[in-house]
Scaffold this motif. Structure first.
Motif, PDB file in Angstrom:
ATOM      1  N   VAL A 254       0.833  -1.200   0.000  1.00 48.07           N
ATOM      2  CA  VAL A 254       0.000   0.000   0.000  1.00 48.07           C
ATOM      3  C   VAL A 254       0.872   1.257   0.000  1.00 48.07           C
ATOM      4  CG1 VAL A 254      -1.913  -1.154   1.143  1.00 48.07           C
ATOM      5  CG2 VAL A 254      -0.151  -0.019   2.525  1.00 48.07           C
ATOM      6  N   GLY A 255       0.212   2.414  -0.130  1.00 44.82           N
ATOM      7  CA  GLY A 255       0.942   3.679  -0.147  1.00 44.82           C
ATOM      8  C   GLY A 255       1.696   3.957   1.136  1.00 44.82           C
ATOM      9  N   GLY A 256       1.184   3.445   2.253  1.00 41.55           N
ATOM     10  CA  GLY A 256       1.913   3.535   3.508  1.00 41.55           C
ATOM     11  C   GLY A 256       1.605   4.765   4.335  1.00 41.55           C
ATOM     12  N   PRO A 257       2.293   4.902   5.454  1.00 39.12           N
ATOM     13  CA  PRO A 257       1.998   5.971   6.414  1.00 39.12           C
ATOM     14  C   PRO A 257       2.417   7.343   5.917  1.00 39.12           C
ATOM     15  CG  PRO A 257       3.946   4.773   7.091  1.00 39.12           C
ATOM     16  CD  PRO A 257       3.391   4.036   5.908  1.00 39.12           C
ATOM     17  N   GLY A 258       1.993   8.355   6.673  1.00 37.28           N
ATOM     18  CA  GLY A 258       2.361   9.723   6.355  1.00 37.28           C
ATOM     19  C   GLY A 258       3.624  10.144   7.075  1.00 37.28           C
ATOM     20  N   GLU A 259       3.855  11.443   7.124  1.00 36.09           N
ATOM     21  CA  GLU A 259       5.101  11.959   7.685  1.00 36.09           C
ATOM     22  C   GLU A 259       5.217  11.745   9.186  1.00 36.09           C
ATOM     23  OE1 GLU A 259       5.368  16.221   7.288  1.00 36.09           O
ATOM     24  OE2 GLU A 259       3.191  16.387   7.217  1.00 36.09           O
ATOM     25  N   ASP A 260       4.109  11.369   9.843  1.00 33.63           N
ATOM     26  CA  ASP A 260       4.139  11.096  11.278  1.00 33.63           C
ATOM     27  C   ASP A 260       4.195   9.602  11.583  1.00 33.63           C
ATOM     28  OD1 ASP A 260       1.638  10.441  10.372  1.00 33.63           O
ATOM     29  OD2 ASP A 260       0.535  11.601  11.882  1.00 33.63           O
ATOM     30  N   ASP A 261       4.415   8.768  10.563  1.00 32.59           N
ATOM     31  CA  ASP A 261       4.492   7.307  10.689  1.00 32.59           C
ATOM     32  C   ASP A 261       3.151   6.660  11.021  1.00 32.59           C
ATOM     33  OD1 ASP A 261       7.400   6.762  10.325  1.00 32.59           O
ATOM     34  OD2 ASP A 261       7.598   7.956  12.153  1.00 32.59           O
ATOM     35  N   ALA A 262       2.053   7.420  10.975  1.00 33.73           N
ATOM     36  CA  ALA A 262       0.745   6.880  11.341  1.00 33.73           C
ATOM     37  C   ALA A 262       0.034   6.296  10.125  1.00 33.73           C
ATOM     38  CB  ALA A 262      -0.118   7.969  11.969  1.00 33.73           C
ATOM     39  N   TYR A 263      -0.664   5.181  10.353  1.00 33.64           N
ATOM     40  CA  TYR A 263      -1.439   4.535   9.289  1.00 33.64           C
ATOM     41  C   TYR A 263      -2.767   4.089   9.875  1.00 33.64           C
ATOM     42  CZ  TYR A 263      -2.694   1.455   5.428  1.00 33.64           C
ATOM     43  OH  TYR A 263      -3.347   0.865   4.373  1.00 33.64           O
ATOM     44  N   GLY A 264      -3.879   4.600   9.312  1.00 31.30           N
ATOM     45  CA  GLY A 264      -5.198   4.340   9.869  1.00 31.30           C
ATOM     46  C   GLY A 264      -5.930   3.148   9.291  1.00 31.30           C
ATOM     47  N   ASP A 265      -5.368   2.493   8.267  1.00 30.91           N
ATOM     48  CA  ASP A 265      -6.013   1.344   7.619  1.00 30.91           C
ATOM     49  C   ASP A 265      -7.433   1.692   7.185  1.00 30.91           C
ATOM     50  OD1 ASP A 265      -6.096  -1.145   6.530  1.00 30.91           O
ATOM     51  OD2 ASP A 265      -6.310  -2.234   8.420  1.00 30.91           O
ATOM     52  N   ASP A 266      -7.540   2.772   6.429  1.00 24.39           N
ATOM     53  CA  ASP A 266      -8.831   3.301   5.985  1.00 24.39           C
ATOM     54  C   ASP A 266      -8.934   3.152   4.468  1.00 24.39           C
ATOM     55  OD1 ASP A 266     -11.079   4.748   5.356  1.00 24.39           O
ATOM     56  OD2 ASP A 266     -10.392   6.633   6.241  1.00 24.39           O
ATOM     57  N   ARG A 267      -9.888   2.371   4.017  1.00 29.19           N
ATOM     58  CA  ARG A 267     -10.059   2.108   2.589  1.00 29.19           C
ATOM     59  C   ARG A 267     -10.262   3.386   1.786  1.00 29.19           C
ATOM     60  NH1 ARG A 267     -14.059  -0.902   3.269  1.00 29.19           N
ATOM     61  NH2 ARG A 267     -12.901  -2.842   3.581  1.00 29.19           N
ATOM     62  N   ALA A 268     -10.936   4.356   2.356  1.00 27.22           N
ATOM     63  CA  ALA A 268     -11.230   5.596   1.639  1.00 27.22           C
ATOM     64  C   ALA A 268     -10.006   6.502   1.509  1.00 27.22           C
ATOM     65  CB  ALA A 268     -12.353   6.350   2.341  1.00 27.22           C
ATOM     66  N   ASP A 269      -9.005   6.300   2.341  1.00 32.13           N
ATOM     67  CA  ASP A 269      -7.798   7.129   2.298  1.00 32.13           C
ATOM     68  C   ASP A 269      -6.834   6.529   1.279  1.00 32.13           C
ATOM     69  OD1 ASP A 269      -5.714   8.832   2.730  1.00 32.13           O
ATOM     70  OD2 ASP A 269      -5.412   8.316   4.848  1.00 32.13           O
ATOM     71  N   TYR A 270      -7.152   6.729  -0.007  1.00 29.52           N
ATOM     72  CA  TYR A 270      -6.411   6.041  -1.069  1.00 29.52           C
ATOM     73  C   TYR A 270      -4.937   6.425  -1.112  1.00 29.52           C
ATOM     74  CZ  TYR A 270      -6.863  10.389  -3.728  1.00 29.52           C
ATOM     75  OH  TYR A 270      -6.790  11.695  -4.135  1.00 29.52           O
ATOM     76  N   ARG A 271      -4.593   7.625  -0.651  1.00 29.30           N
ATOM     77  CA  ARG A 271      -3.188   8.029  -0.679  1.00 29.30           C
ATOM     78  C   ARG A 271      -2.320   7.115   0.183  1.00 29.30           C
ATOM     79  NH1 ARG A 271      -2.207  13.090  -2.820  1.00 29.30           N
ATOM     80  NH2 ARG A 271      -4.067  14.309  -3.327  1.00 29.30           N
ATOM     81  N   LYS A 272      -2.929   6.508   1.178  1.00 25.61           N
ATOM     82  CA  LYS A 272      -2.188   5.606   2.057  1.00 25.61           C
ATOM     83  C   LYS A 272      -2.531   4.138   1.819  1.00 25.61           C
ATOM     84  CE  LYS A 272      -1.596   8.856   5.923  1.00 25.61           C
ATOM     85  NZ  LYS A 272      -1.807   9.075   7.377  1.00 25.61           N
ATOM     86  N   SER A 273      -3.770   3.860   1.412  1.00 27.13           N
ATOM     87  CA  SER A 273      -4.224   2.466   1.397  1.00 27.13           C
ATOM     88  C   SER A 273      -4.273   1.822   0.020  1.00 27.13           C
ATOM     89  CB  SER A 273      -5.621   2.371   2.037  1.00 27.13           C
ATOM     90  OG  SER A 273      -6.577   3.103   1.281  1.00 27.13           O
ATOM     91  N   GLU A 274      -3.968   2.579  -1.040  1.00 27.50           N
ATOM     92  CA  GLU A 274      -4.054   1.997  -2.384  1.00 27.50           C
ATOM     93  C   GLU A 274      -2.740   1.325  -2.786  1.00 27.50           C
ATOM     94  OE1 GLU A 274      -5.808   3.210  -6.724  1.00 27.50           O
ATOM     95  OE2 GLU A 274      -4.641   4.729  -5.667  1.00 27.50           O
ATOM     96  N   PRO A 275      -2.785   0.062  -3.235  1.00 25.87           N
ATOM     97  CA  PRO A 275      -1.589  -0.588  -3.777  1.00 25.87           C
ATOM     98  C   PRO A 275      -1.424  -0.219  -5.250  1.00 25.87           C
ATOM     99  CG  PRO A 275      -3.392  -2.149  -3.762  1.00 25.87           C
ATOM    100  CD  PRO A 275      -3.939  -0.860  -3.190  1.00 25.87           C
ATOM    101  N   THR A 276      -0.189  -0.183  -5.721  1.00 25.31           N
ATOM    102  CA  THR A 276       0.064   0.139  -7.127  1.00 25.31           C
ATOM    103  C   THR A 276       1.204  -0.719  -7.658  1.00 25.31           C
ATOM    104  OG1 THR A 276       1.740   1.838  -6.715  1.00 25.31           O
ATOM    105  CG2 THR A 276      -0.561   2.560  -6.692  1.00 25.31           C
ATOM    106  N   THR A 277       1.229  -0.889  -8.975  1.00 24.57           N
ATOM    107  CA  THR A 277       2.322  -1.646  -9.588  1.00 24.57           C
ATOM    108  C   THR A 277       3.642  -0.901  -9.463  1.00 24.57           C
ATOM    109  OG1 THR A 277       1.754  -0.675 -11.740  1.00 24.57           O
ATOM    110  CG2 THR A 277       0.830  -2.831 -11.230  1.00 24.57           C
TER     111      THR A 277
END
Length: 301
Positions: A254-277
């Motif tokens: 997935v896109g992974g956490p933000g600058e604070d190392d936090a990850y909310g595991d939220d499907r709607a937060d595509y910037r963090k939760s979307e996988p890409t090739t």
């Protein structure tokens, strides 16, 4: 018609790419102040570099020498990914200079060294941002693309330096290939679970990993469990659900956490939760390297 709302516009496309038989004679593009998303300048140099590498034809090296400045080769863009090839271009071209085959390419070696120095926190050079937990971070979302692609470049440049006994001068310190390998390993260790969240960002790896990734096929029920036809908007309840995805996309990053190392595991937060090739692809080479060299400080030559 989509089964779930998309919360962003589609990526811009590039048009007018020259054909394989005619592009080398095309006049260089005029300098532009637009972002790399709107240009193909880096792509022309990147393509020429790989054609030179594959064929050994001096025509492609001459193209780079004659058009590099016009096409932005001297731009200080410390990034490597699907939309910007500058750092990768400098590393790739510097190989010939390091091996003594193209001394005229010294400026690309200098740019590659400058890029490497930005990745070394101990360097006196200005360096890119790291999170408190140690992850390379660049604003914009899908941050793991930077972690995997830059790790790949670190290992590649370390290989070039090892074969030539070169080091990188980063102001008041000299950086050798072992340092680059260790830096890459820190990034991959972070990705796979050595981070403040104690979470692997690869689905299916480790005891704790993302359960609600932004991926339509993963978030919808399988045809075995839901054989009835799903109408256009029938996927929305699954998108909005707080339940884990019914079809784990094993191996996806997935896109992974933000600058604070936090990850909310939220499907709607595509910037963090979307996988890409473009996140997964560079990691294939990195993991293959570490399988063969599990201790990067003691590399077999």
């Amino acid at each position: 018609c989509s089964t779930a709302p998309r919360r962003r516009s589609s990526s811009p496309t590039r048009t007018g790419a020259p054909t394989a038989t005619t592009w080398i004679s095309e006049p260089a593009a005029a300098p532009s102040t637009a972002t790399s998303t709107d240009t193909r300048q880096d792509e022309l140099l990147w393509g020429a570099a790989w054609l030179r590498r594959a064929s050994g034809d001096d025509t492609f090296r001459e193209y780079i020498q004659n058009n590099g400045k016009t096409l932005g080769a001297e731009d200080s863009i410390n990034e490597f990914g699907w939309d910007n090839k500058h750092a990768g271009l400098n590393v790739l071209i510097s190989k010939e200079f390091i091996e003594g085959e193209a001394l005229s390419m010294q400026s690309y070696k200098e740019s590659a060294d400058s890029f490497i120095c930005t990745l070394i926190p101990e360097s006196s050079s200005p360096h890119i941002q790291y999170t408190p937990g140690g992850m390379i971070y660049k604003p914009g979302g899908s941050n793991m693309q930077h972690v995997t692609s830059i790790s790949f470049l670190l290992l590649t440049y370390a290989k070039y330096l090892t074969k030539s006994s070169h080091t990188v001068n980063c102001g008041d310190i000299s950086v050798g290939p072992d340092t680059l390998r260790l830096q890459a390993k820190k990034q991959i260790d972070y990705l796979l679970g050595d981070n403040p969240m104690k979470m692997s960002y690869m689905v299916g790896y480790g005891d704790r990993y993302p359960q609600r990734i932004h991926h339509r096929g993963s978030s919808l029920p399988s045809i075995k469990d839901h054989p009835e036809r799903m109408a256009c908007k029938d996927g929305t309840p699954y998108y909005d659900s707080s339940s884990p995805n019914p079809n784990p996309l094993v191996g996806a990053i997935v896109g992974g956490p933000g600058e604070d190392d936090a990850y909310g595991d939220d499907r709607a937060d595509y910037r963090k939760s979307e996988p890409t090739t473009y996140i997964n692809a560079p990691l294939v080479g990195v993991l293959a390297y570490f399988v063969g060299n599990p201790n990067p400080g003691h590399i077999r030559h």
